[in-house]
Design a protein around this motif. Structure first.
Motif, PDB file in Angstrom:
ATOM      1  N   ARG A  43       0.756  -1.193  -0.067  1.00  0.00           N
ATOM      2  CA  ARG A  43       0.270   0.041   0.059  1.00  0.00           C
ATOM      3  C   ARG A  43       0.946   1.745   0.404  1.00  0.00           C
ATOM      4  O   ARG A  43       0.894   2.601  -0.306  1.00  0.00           O
ATOM      5  N   LEU A  44       2.098   0.856   0.349  1.00  0.00           N
ATOM      6  CA  LEU A  44       2.377   2.309   0.892  1.00  0.00           C
ATOM      7  C   LEU A  44       3.628   2.398  -0.385  1.00  0.00           C
ATOM      8  O   LEU A  44       3.891   3.703  -1.498  1.00  0.00           O
ATOM      9  N   ALA A  45       3.933   1.377  -0.515  1.00  0.00           N
ATOM     10  CA  ALA A  45       4.346   1.393  -2.637  1.00  0.00           C
ATOM     11  C   ALA A  45       3.066   2.067  -4.465  1.00  0.00           C
ATOM     12  O   ALA A  45       3.768   3.267  -4.305  1.00  0.00           O
ATOM     13  N   TRP A  46       2.135   2.027  -3.586  1.00  0.00           N
ATOM     14  CA  TRP A  46       1.579   2.677  -4.287  1.00  0.00           C
ATOM     15  C   TRP A  46       1.315   3.763  -3.999  1.00  0.00           C
ATOM     16  O   TRP A  46       0.699   4.520  -4.905  1.00  0.00           O
ATOM     17  N   GLN A  47       1.128   3.805  -3.284  1.00  0.00           N
ATOM     18  CA  GLN A  47       0.929   5.253  -2.787  1.00  0.00           C
ATOM     19  C   GLN A  47       2.040   6.629  -3.282  1.00  0.00           C
ATOM     20  O   GLN A  47       2.019   7.811  -3.641  1.00  0.00           O
ATOM     21  N   ARG A  48       2.983   6.354  -2.877  1.00  0.00           N
ATOM     22  CA  ARG A  48       4.616   6.344  -3.618  1.00  0.00           C
ATOM     23  C   ARG A  48       4.197   6.793  -5.277  1.00  0.00           C
ATOM     24  O   ARG A  48       4.243   8.228  -5.980  1.00  0.00           O
ATOM     25  N   ARG A  49       3.376   5.569  -5.877  1.00  0.00           N
ATOM     26  CA  ARG A  49       3.337   5.819  -7.179  1.00  0.00           C
ATOM     27  C   ARG A  49       2.739   6.833  -7.524  1.00  0.00           C
ATOM     28  O   ARG A  49       2.372   7.360  -8.306  1.00  0.00           O
ATOM     29  N   ARG A  50       0.970   6.720  -6.993  1.00  0.00           N
ATOM     30  CA  ARG A  50       0.108   7.464  -7.306  1.00  0.00           C
ATOM     31  C   ARG A  50       0.574   9.263  -6.560  1.00  0.00           C
ATOM     32  O   ARG A  50       0.235   9.945  -7.606  1.00  0.00           O
ATOM     33  N   ARG A  51       1.213   9.868  -5.765  1.00  0.00           N
ATOM     34  CA  ARG A  51       1.652  10.245  -5.873  1.00  0.00           C
ATOM     35  C   ARG A  51       2.800  11.205  -7.420  1.00  0.00           C
ATOM     36  O   ARG A  51       2.352  12.310  -7.337  1.00  0.00           O
ATOM     37  N   SER A  52       3.748  10.316  -7.151  1.00  0.00           N
ATOM     38  CA  SER A  52       4.803  10.345  -8.045  1.00  0.00           C
ATOM     39  C   SER A  52       3.359  10.751  -9.845  1.00  0.00           C
ATOM     40  O   SER A  52       4.130  11.613 -10.570  1.00  0.00           O
ATOM     41  N   ARG A 111       1.887  14.254  -8.971  1.00  0.00           N
ATOM     42  CA  ARG A 111       3.202  15.008  -9.392  1.00  0.00           C
ATOM     43  C   ARG A 111       3.939  15.281 -11.020  1.00  0.00           C
ATOM     44  O   ARG A 111       3.901  16.174 -11.781  1.00  0.00           O
TER      45      ARG A 111
END
Length: 307
Positions: free
Chosen positions: A16-25, A28
């Motif tokens: 989930r953390l990895a998915w959230q980082r990808r979503r923020r990327s 941006r």
């Protein structure tokens, strides 16, 4: 009773953390991309071409290329019934143009993916291993760089069977050296960073370093290079088809130009046979180039590409 110990957040696992980082990327990236007007124009044009290609079986039918039951007379000029006229067999050129977009876009995308994949593999391994291995790879790359890409593609397409697979292979295996050079330079820059030394000191092998540290850092460059390569691949496919080295059983924009040349459209002034495919090739190549420049600018702001 409150103990003062913070309650652990449930559901915040690594995936989930990895998915959230990808979503923020992604957010941006889109925020930066939409500031490029030329990139938005290119994206809108590509969206239009994609919709036209995907809906071709519904809009013009799958039998548009059949010459046995052509609806018109050969070489008719544009009219209400045939907005772009007919070809030498009496087929509707508008329908052929729409159907040809599927082949041209498919070949361009697959050839670009193959080219970038080969260039990335060569560039990453040459930048990581160095020594005699890198020397041999770079000398092979230099040889491909000094040889005209189109000549190599023509030679390869000539000795193999005439099919879409041959065209994709001919373009992909002859246009990777530029990507390999760029990726190798980026790999050398990444390999010089301190965390790479720490990863090696902690026991990280070659595969771990290349896949977990080097490749994620070169992927932005690879993505930008892929978008720029698609336009070159589409132009190369059109050139091979125009020279009669494409698949004769399918309709493509380059194939339409080749048929127009054989039908004598240039000497007879039948512009409707030549202009629409040429404009389509130029438009889609320009759209991919605009998107590629915008992606490159967003992923590497130091380039300072005009907006």
């Amino acid at each position: 009773m409150t103990t003062g110990v913070p309650t652990p957040v449930t559901g915040a696992g690594p995936f989930r953390l990895a998915w959230q980082r990808r979503r923020r990327s992604a957010v941006r990236f889109w925020a930066g991309y939409r500031t490029h007007r030329a990139g938005l124009v290119g994206l809108a044009a590509l969206t239009l071409f994609a919709v036209v290609a995907l809906t071709a079986p519904l809009t013009v039918g799958s039998d548009v290329a059949g010459a046995t039951d052509a609806p018109g007379q050969p070489m008719e000029s544009p009219s209400g019934e045939f907005p772009l006229g007919t070809d030498r067999f009496g087929r509707d050129l508008l329908g052929l143009l729409v159907w040809g977009s599927r082949v041209s876009l498919l070949v361009g995308l697959l050839a670009a993916v193959l080219s970038v994949a080969i260039g990335t593999l060569v560039g990453v391994t040459a930048g990581h291993f160095k020594g005699w291995y890198a020397t041999v790879l770079m000398r092979v790359t230099d040889w491909f760089l000094v040889m005209p890409t189109l000549v190599l593609a023509i030679a390869l397409a000539t000795v193999m069977s005439r099919s879409l697979g041959t065209v994709i292979l001919a373009i992909g295996v002859t246009s990777w050296p530029t990507t390999a050079r760029l990726v190798r330079a980026q790999t050398l820059a990444v390999e010089s960073r301190p965390y790479i030394e720490r990863a090696k000191a902690l026991g990280g092998g070659h595969g771990h370093v290349m896949s977990r540290h080097v490749l994620p850092n070169v992927m932005p460059l690879v993505l930008a290079q892929a978008t720029l390569m698609v336009s070159s691949a589409i132009l190369a496919e059109a050139t091979l088809a125009f020279l009669g080295l494409g698949d004769p059983t399918v309709v493509s924009w380059g194939g339409l130009l080749q048929e127009a040349r054989e039908a004598g459209a240039v000497s007879s002034g039948d512009w409707w046979y030549l202009v629409p495919p040429g404009i389509a090739i130029a438009a889609v190549a320009l759209a991919f180039t605009l998107c590629g420049r915008a992606v490159e600018s967003v992923l590497n702001p130091r380039l300072g590409v005009d907006r």
